[in-house]
Scaffold this motif. Structure first.
Motif, PDB file in Angstrom:
ATOM      1  N   ARG A 182       0.386  -1.587  -0.027  1.00  0.00           N
ATOM      2  CA  ARG A 182      -0.199   0.040   0.021  1.00  0.00           C
ATOM      3  C   ARG A 182       1.417   1.086   0.367  1.00  0.00           C
ATOM      4  NH1 ARG A 182      -4.444  -1.683   4.349  1.00  0.00           N
ATOM      5  NH2 ARG A 182      -3.391  -3.666   4.440  1.00  0.00           N
ATOM      6  N   SER A 183       0.244   1.968  -0.845  1.00  0.00           N
ATOM      7  CA  SER A 183       1.441   3.730  -0.660  1.00  0.00           C
ATOM      8  C   SER A 183       0.351   4.648  -1.134  1.00  0.00           C
ATOM      9  CB  SER A 183       2.076   3.146  -2.054  1.00  0.00           C
ATOM     10  OG  SER A 183       2.208   3.041  -3.094  1.00  0.00           O
ATOM     11  N   ARG A 184       1.199   5.424  -0.633  1.00  0.00           N
ATOM     12  CA  ARG A 184       0.343   7.213  -0.451  1.00  0.00           C
ATOM     13  C   ARG A 184       0.818   7.731  -2.124  1.00  0.00           C
ATOM     14  NH1 ARG A 184      -3.046   7.136   2.928  1.00  0.00           N
ATOM     15  NH2 ARG A 184      -2.753   6.019   4.982  1.00  0.00           N
ATOM     16  N   GLU A 185       0.872   7.627  -3.331  1.00  0.00           N
ATOM     17  CA  GLU A 185       1.374   8.374  -4.312  1.00  0.00           C
ATOM     18  C   GLU A 185       0.552   9.558  -5.264  1.00  0.00           C
ATOM     19  OE1 GLU A 185       1.019   4.767  -7.519  1.00  0.00           O
ATOM     20  OE2 GLU A 185       2.419   2.981  -5.808  1.00  0.00           O
ATOM     21  N   SER A 186      -0.234   9.607  -4.751  1.00  0.00           N
ATOM     22  CA  SER A 186      -1.442  10.787  -5.391  1.00  0.00           C
ATOM     23  C   SER A 186      -0.898  12.828  -4.726  1.00  0.00           C
ATOM     24  CB  SER A 186      -2.637  10.712  -5.487  1.00  0.00           C
ATOM     25  OG  SER A 186      -3.444  10.792  -4.617  1.00  0.00           O
ATOM     26  N   SER A 187      -1.521  13.331  -5.095  1.00  0.00           N
ATOM     27  CA  SER A 187      -1.399  14.470  -4.170  1.00  0.00           C
ATOM     28  C   SER A 187      -2.117  14.488  -3.002  1.00  0.00           C
ATOM     29  CB  SER A 187      -1.379  15.711  -5.057  1.00  0.00           C
ATOM     30  OG  SER A 187      -3.168  15.350  -5.793  1.00  0.00           O
ATOM     31  N   ASP A 188      -3.392  13.767  -2.923  1.00  0.00           N
ATOM     32  CA  ASP A 188      -4.087  14.023  -2.022  1.00  0.00           C
ATOM     33  C   ASP A 188      -4.018  12.692  -1.186  1.00  0.00           C
ATOM     34  OD1 ASP A 188      -6.191  12.852   0.206  1.00  0.00           O
ATOM     35  OD2 ASP A 188      -7.443  12.590  -1.616  1.00  0.00           O
ATOM     36  N   ARG A 189      -2.798  13.141  -0.002  1.00  0.00           N
ATOM     37  CA  ARG A 189      -2.101  12.129   0.851  1.00  0.00           C
ATOM     38  C   ARG A 189      -2.718  10.724   2.123  1.00  0.00           C
ATOM     39  NH1 ARG A 189       2.592  10.776  -0.595  1.00  0.00           N
ATOM     40  NH2 ARG A 189       3.001   9.888   0.838  1.00  0.00           N
ATOM     41  N   ARG A 190      -4.494  11.320   1.211  1.00  0.00           N
ATOM     42  CA  ARG A 190      -4.922  10.127   2.698  1.00  0.00           C
ATOM     43  C   ARG A 190      -5.248   8.991   0.822  1.00  0.00           C
ATOM     44  NH1 ARG A 190      -9.801  14.117   2.845  1.00  0.00           N
ATOM     45  NH2 ARG A 190      -8.900  15.022   0.589  1.00  0.00           N
ATOM     46  N   ARG A 191      -5.481   9.143  -0.079  1.00  0.00           N
ATOM     47  CA  ARG A 191      -5.297   7.683  -0.868  1.00  0.00           C
ATOM     48  C   ARG A 191      -4.426   6.689  -1.225  1.00  0.00           C
ATOM     49  NH1 ARG A 191      -8.286   6.010  -5.994  1.00  0.00           N
ATOM     50  NH2 ARG A 191      -6.919   5.443  -7.781  1.00  0.00           N
ATOM     51  N   VAL A 192      -5.152   6.028  -0.444  1.00  0.00           N
ATOM     52  CA  VAL A 192      -4.264   4.749  -0.910  1.00  0.00           C
ATOM     53  C   VAL A 192      -3.953   3.542  -1.785  1.00  0.00           C
ATOM     54  CG1 VAL A 192      -4.017   2.679   0.703  1.00  0.00           C
ATOM     55  CG2 VAL A 192      -4.035   4.856   1.672  1.00  0.00           C
ATOM     56  N   THR A 193      -2.785   3.057  -2.679  1.00  0.00           N
ATOM     57  CA  THR A 193      -3.034   2.589  -4.049  1.00  0.00           C
ATOM     58  C   THR A 193      -2.100   1.358  -3.873  1.00  0.00           C
ATOM     59  OG1 THR A 193      -1.812   5.059  -5.160  1.00  0.00           O
ATOM     60  CG2 THR A 193      -1.961   2.730  -6.434  1.00  0.00           C
ATOM     61  N   LEU A 194      -2.165   0.508  -4.538  1.00  0.00           N
ATOM     62  CA  LEU A 194      -2.146  -1.138  -4.125  1.00  0.00           C
ATOM     63  C   LEU A 194      -1.620  -1.193  -5.309  1.00  0.00           C
ATOM     64  CD1 LEU A 194      -6.308  -1.753  -2.970  1.00  0.00           C
ATOM     65  CD2 LEU A 194      -4.016  -1.389  -1.253  1.00  0.00           C
ATOM     66  N   ARG A 195      -0.617  -1.898  -5.547  1.00  0.00           N
ATOM     67  CA  ARG A 195       0.423  -2.539  -5.564  1.00  0.00           C
ATOM     68  C   ARG A 195       1.073  -3.624  -5.467  1.00  0.00           C
ATOM     69  NH1 ARG A 195       1.598   0.731  -9.882  1.00  0.00           N
ATOM     70  NH2 ARG A 195       1.361   3.292  -9.859  1.00  0.00           N
ATOM     71  N   PRO A 196       0.630  -4.898  -6.729  1.00  0.00           N
ATOM     72  CA  PRO A 196       1.240  -6.118  -6.061  1.00  0.00           C
ATOM     73  C   PRO A 196       3.009  -6.076  -5.425  1.00  0.00           C
ATOM     74  CG  PRO A 196       1.683  -6.131  -8.612  1.00  0.00           C
ATOM     75  CD  PRO A 196       0.463  -4.659  -8.194  1.00  0.00           C
ATOM     76  N   THR A 197       3.667  -6.577  -4.616  1.00  0.00           N
ATOM     77  CA  THR A 197       4.835  -7.088  -4.825  1.00  0.00           C
ATOM     78  C   THR A 197       5.893  -7.374  -5.622  1.00  0.00           C
ATOM     79  OG1 THR A 197       5.306  -9.033  -3.197  1.00  0.00           O
ATOM     80  CG2 THR A 197       4.822  -7.326  -2.288  1.00  0.00           C
ATOM     81  N   PRO A 198       6.923  -6.991  -5.994  1.00  0.00           N
ATOM     82  CA  PRO A 198       7.833  -8.090  -6.908  1.00  0.00           C
ATOM     83  C   PRO A 198       7.921  -9.700  -7.202  1.00  0.00           C
ATOM     84  CG  PRO A 198       8.980  -6.444  -6.319  1.00  0.00           C
ATOM     85  CD  PRO A 198       7.596  -6.255  -6.013  1.00  0.00           C
TER      86      PRO A 198
END
Length: 170
Positions: free
Chosen positions: A94-110
């Motif tokens: 889980r990361s916060r990639e957008s300018s809205d730091r409340r928005r969490v982005t999900l990505r698979p691990t390598p």
């Protein structure tokens, strides 16, 4: 909404066959998800979520937890528990990639992405061959048709989220 009653409408043999093939594909796709779950040693719900997260990331449109909840038909609370399991197992970040730091982005691990890639190499050869050998015009027609089916499904789901009209309740 089209004014058609699908239970009383006359269907041509080819229309019936198309609906049957879509149903068979959906069943087969669900079975592939179950195999992916076994491959990754995950519950089916977790493998389904990981698949949604991976496909979205591959498409360049990573999901938020709320978007994932909608796609896998779970409450946000249940999705949070599922994501905690996937994160603890090293499958999701889980990361916060957008300018809205409340928005969490999900990505698979390598590692999860590589494990899923190995599954696709093993399990997806026939599907890849069917797509790669199809005539480009056939692919355009199928893409256009599936886009219309997807839009119609989305419209129906949106209407159902708001519930039936008061005169439609049983």
């Amino acid at each position: 909404m089209a004014d058609v009653d699908p239970l009383t409408e006359s269907w041509t043999p080819i229309q019936i066959e198309v609906m049957q093939r879509l149903r068979e594909w959906a069943v087969g796709f669900g079975e592939l998800h179950r195999h992916l779950a076994g491959w990754m040693r995950l519950p089916v719900s977790d493998a389904n979520a990981l698949g949604q997260i991976t496909w979205a990331a591959e498409a360049g449109t990573p999901l938020s937890p709320a978007e994932l909840s909608r796609q896998i038909a779970m409450t946000t609370g249940a999705t949070t528990i599922l994501l905690n399991r996937l994160e603890d197992a090293g499958h999701v970040q889980r990361s916060r990639e957008s300018s809205d730091r409340r928005r969490v982005t999900l990505r698979p691990t390598p590692a999860a992405r590589e494990h899923a890639r190995r599954f696709l190499v093993f399990a997806g050869a026939e599907i890849a061959a069917a797509v790669r050998t199809a005539d480009p015009e056939e692919l355009r027609v199928v893409t256009k048709f599936l886009s219309r089916i997807t839009e119609a499904t989305g419209d129906a789901n949106q209407r159902l989220e708001h519930g039936p009209a008061s005169d439609d309740t049983p």
